[in-house]
Design an enzyme around this catalytic site. Structure first.
Site, PDB file in Angstrom:
ATOM      1  N   TYR A 117      -2.125  -1.370   9.876  1.00 26.63           N
ATOM      2  CA  TYR A 117      -2.228  -1.827   8.475  1.00 26.63           C
ATOM      3  C   TYR A 117      -0.973  -1.421   7.710  1.00 26.63           C
ATOM      4  CZ  TYR A 117      -4.051  -1.560   3.612  1.00 26.63           C
ATOM      5  OH  TYR A 117      -4.243  -1.666   2.247  1.00 26.63           O
TER       6      TYR A 117
ATOM      7  N   SER B  69       0.845  -1.196   0.000  1.00 21.25           N
ATOM      8  CA  SER B  69       0.000   0.000   0.000  1.00 21.25           C
ATOM      9  C   SER B  69       0.878   1.244   0.000  1.00 21.25           C
ATOM     10  CB  SER B  69      -0.881   0.015   1.260  1.00 21.25           C
ATOM     11  OG  SER B  69      -1.463   1.285   1.448  1.00 21.25           O
TER      12      SER B  69
HETATM   13  N1  LIG Z   1      -8.430  -0.432  -2.508  1.00 21.16           N
HETATM   14  C1  LIG Z   1      -7.390   0.301  -2.146  1.00 21.16           C
HETATM   15  O1  LIG Z   1      -7.457   1.529  -2.140  1.00 21.16           O
HETATM   16  C2  LIG Z   1      -6.081  -0.361  -1.757  1.00 21.16           C
HETATM   17  C3  LIG Z   1      -4.986   0.469  -1.559  1.00 21.16           C
HETATM   18  C4  LIG Z   1      -3.773  -0.108  -1.181  1.00 21.16           C
HETATM   19  C5  LIG Z   1      -3.674  -1.465  -1.013  1.00 21.16           C
HETATM   20  N2  LIG Z   1      -4.756  -2.270  -1.209  1.00 21.16           N
HETATM   21  C6  LIG Z   1      -4.591  -3.715  -0.982  1.00 21.16           C
HETATM   22  O2  LIG Z   1      -5.023  -4.440  -2.121  1.00 21.16           O
HETATM   23  C7  LIG Z   1      -5.523  -5.716  -1.731  1.00 21.16           C
HETATM   24  C8  LIG Z   1      -6.915  -5.926  -2.300  1.00 21.16           C
HETATM   25  O3  LIG Z   1      -7.794  -4.949  -1.749  1.00 21.16           O
HETATM   26  P1  LIG Z   1      -9.173  -4.516  -2.444  1.00 21.16           P
HETATM   27  O4  LIG Z   1      -9.227  -3.047  -2.399  1.00 21.16           O
HETATM   28  O5  LIG Z   1      -9.345  -5.215  -3.721  1.00 21.16           O
HETATM   29  O6  LIG Z   1     -10.191  -5.060  -1.332  1.00 21.16           O
HETATM   30  P2  LIG Z   1     -11.702  -5.583  -1.439  1.00 21.16           P
HETATM   31  O7  LIG Z   1     -12.368  -5.079  -2.676  1.00 21.16           O
HETATM   32  O8  LIG Z   1     -12.312  -5.299  -0.122  1.00 21.16           O
HETATM   33  O9  LIG Z   1     -11.497  -7.193  -1.621  1.00 21.16           O
HETATM   34  C9  LIG Z   1     -10.835  -7.885  -0.621  1.00 21.16           C
HETATM   35  C10 LIG Z   1     -10.626  -9.323  -1.047  1.00 21.16           C
HETATM   36  O10 LIG Z   1      -9.857  -9.980  -0.004  1.00 21.16           O
HETATM   37  C11 LIG Z   1     -10.585 -11.100   0.472  1.00 21.16           C
HETATM   38  N3  LIG Z   1     -10.352 -11.265   1.911  1.00 21.16           N
HETATM   39  C12 LIG Z   1     -10.514 -10.363   2.907  1.00 21.16           C
HETATM   40  N4  LIG Z   1     -10.215 -10.917   4.102  1.00 21.16           N
HETATM   41  C13 LIG Z   1      -9.861 -12.197   3.843  1.00 21.16           C
HETATM   42  C14 LIG Z   1      -9.446 -13.286   4.652  1.00 21.16           C
HETATM   43  N5  LIG Z   1      -9.349 -13.200   5.996  1.00 21.16           N
HETATM   44  N6  LIG Z   1      -9.142 -14.465   4.056  1.00 21.16           N
HETATM   45  C15 LIG Z   1      -9.247 -14.591   2.725  1.00 21.16           C
HETATM   46  N7  LIG Z   1      -9.640 -13.611   1.894  1.00 21.16           N
HETATM   47  C16 LIG Z   1      -9.950 -12.429   2.460  1.00 21.16           C
HETATM   48  C17 LIG Z   1     -12.053 -10.845   0.132  1.00 21.16           C
HETATM   49  O11 LIG Z   1     -12.711 -12.107   0.027  1.00 21.16           O
HETATM   50  P3  LIG Z   1     -14.309 -12.274   0.298  1.00 21.16           P
HETATM   51  O12 LIG Z   1     -14.983 -11.077  -0.298  1.00 21.16           O
HETATM   52  O13 LIG Z   1     -14.669 -13.552  -0.425  1.00 21.16           O
HETATM   53  O14 LIG Z   1     -14.471 -12.389   1.776  1.00 21.16           O
HETATM   54  C18 LIG Z   1     -11.921 -10.096  -1.192  1.00 21.16           C
HETATM   55  O15 LIG Z   1     -11.788 -11.003  -2.265  1.00 21.16           O
HETATM   56  C19 LIG Z   1      -5.488  -5.735  -0.194  1.00 21.16           C
HETATM   57  O16 LIG Z   1      -4.318  -6.403   0.246  1.00 21.16           O
HETATM   58  C20 LIG Z   1      -5.410  -4.264   0.173  1.00 21.16           C
HETATM   59  O17 LIG Z   1      -4.803  -4.064   1.429  1.00 21.16           O
HETATM   60  C21 LIG Z   1      -5.967  -1.755  -1.579  1.00 21.16           C
END
Ligand SMILES: NC(=O)c1ccc[n+]([C@@H]2O[C@H](COP(=O)([O-])OP(=O)(O)OC[C@H]3O[C@@H](n4cnc5c(N)ncnc54)[C@H](OP(=O)(O)O)[C@@H]3O)[C@@H](O)[C@H]2O)c1
Length: 247
Positions: free
Chosen positions: A155, A142
């Site tokens: 985080y 991130s």
């Molecule tokens: N969006 C942002 O702005 C952003 C910025 C920086 C970094 N990131 C990073 O990018 C990655 C993806 O984030 P996203 O924004 O795509 O999030 P998201 O849309 O909320 O999706 C999260 C995904 O992770 C899965 N997940 C959550 N907790 C879990 C657990 N305990 N075990 C297994 N699977 C789990 C969810 O599965 P289910 O839905 O099936 O439960 C879902 O598929 C993360 O590592 C996040 O920290 C995101």
């Protein structure tokens, strides 16, 4: 044919990455936790465009289930693709939590630690025997590791740890030509941490040189590139994918 595993492939960045990777001609094993129906739609979309994907349940916070997950991956590899090895692993699953450092509870700290640092460590270790020589590992971190953002201290600290761990993976797995890189998104339009409201989105867009927040596909394209031969000489890097966030 090469096949990769991506955690958290049911929604957001992981779902988009699964589709981009499949579009490149790779097989995809995507995991879900609470949303099997969302994972099934991703598999359906991939198959609709001529790709192959399998969805498996995995709660990354439960390390004890990882050996059983490895067996399920080995079975899916054999039954769906007639293969015994993986060519990539994307440690993407995650969740957000806003709480000022002064009021973070031990349970919140442990929850974030388990998912964002312990899980990538032990899932990679567990799947290592299945990873082919020359495979590619991508860890999602991130931009909060570079820009201190109030309310996300644990985080960001664990994502920072994951960036260090990424370099250690590259160091120790290099003898098998396995590459490891971190992809560090800025603000991306997903449901992470409850998603973006209009006011927050406008603030973040204003802090971004390209004048908007990112879309899942902005990050997915880079993950797919790092898994492909196009990224074959990129190793041990953290690549920020944030449109120029607070520069
Ligand atoms: N969006 C942002 O702005 C952003 C910025 C920086 C970094 N990131 C990073 O990018 C990655 C993806 O984030 P996203 O924004 O795509 O999030 P998201 O849309 O909320 O999706 C999260 C995904 O992770 C899965 N997940 C959550 N907790 C879990 C657990 N305990 N075990 C297994 N699977 C789990 C969810 O599965 P289910 O839905 O099936 O439960 C879902 O598929 C993360 O590592 C996040 O920290 C995101």
């Amino acid at each position: 044919m090469s096949v990769i595993v991506i955690t958290g492939g049911s929604r957001g960045i992981g779902a988009s990455a699964a589709e981009h990777i499949a579009h490149q001609g790779m097989g995809v094993i995507l995991t879900y936790n609470r949303h099997p129906e969302a994972a099934a739609s991703v598999v359906e979309r991939i198959e609709h465009t001529g790709g192959n994907a399998v969805a498996l349940k995995l709660d990354v916070s439960d390390v004890a289930t990882f050996p059983g997950f490895r067996d399920s991956v080995a079975l899916a590899l054999r039954e769906t693709w007639g293969l015994t090895t993986l060519s990539g692993l994307v440690n993407n699953a995650g969740y957000g939590l806003f709480n000022p450092l002064a009021s973070v509870s031990e349970a919140q700290f442990d929850g974030l630690f388990n998912v964002h640092l312990k899980a990538p460590f032990f899932l990679t270790q567990t799947l290592l025997p299945l990873l082919a020589d020359g495979a590619s590992i991508v860890n999602l971190t991130s931009a909060t590791t570079r820009v201190a953002t109030a309310g996300v201290a644990p985080y960001a600290a664990f994502k920072g740890g994951l960036e260090v761990l990424t370099r250690y993976m590259a160091k120790e797995f290099g003898e098998r030509r396995i590459r490891a890189n971190a992809v560090s998104p800025g603000a991306i339009r997903t449901e992470l941490g409850g998603g973006l409201n209009d006011e927050f989105e406008a603030l973040l867009a204003g802090q971004t040189a390209l004048g908007r927040v990112g879309e899942p596909q902005d990050v997915a394209r880079v993950i797919a590139m790092l898994l492909s031969q196009e990224g074959g000489w990129i190793n041990a890097q953290t690549i920020e994918v944030a449109g120029g966030y607070i520069i």
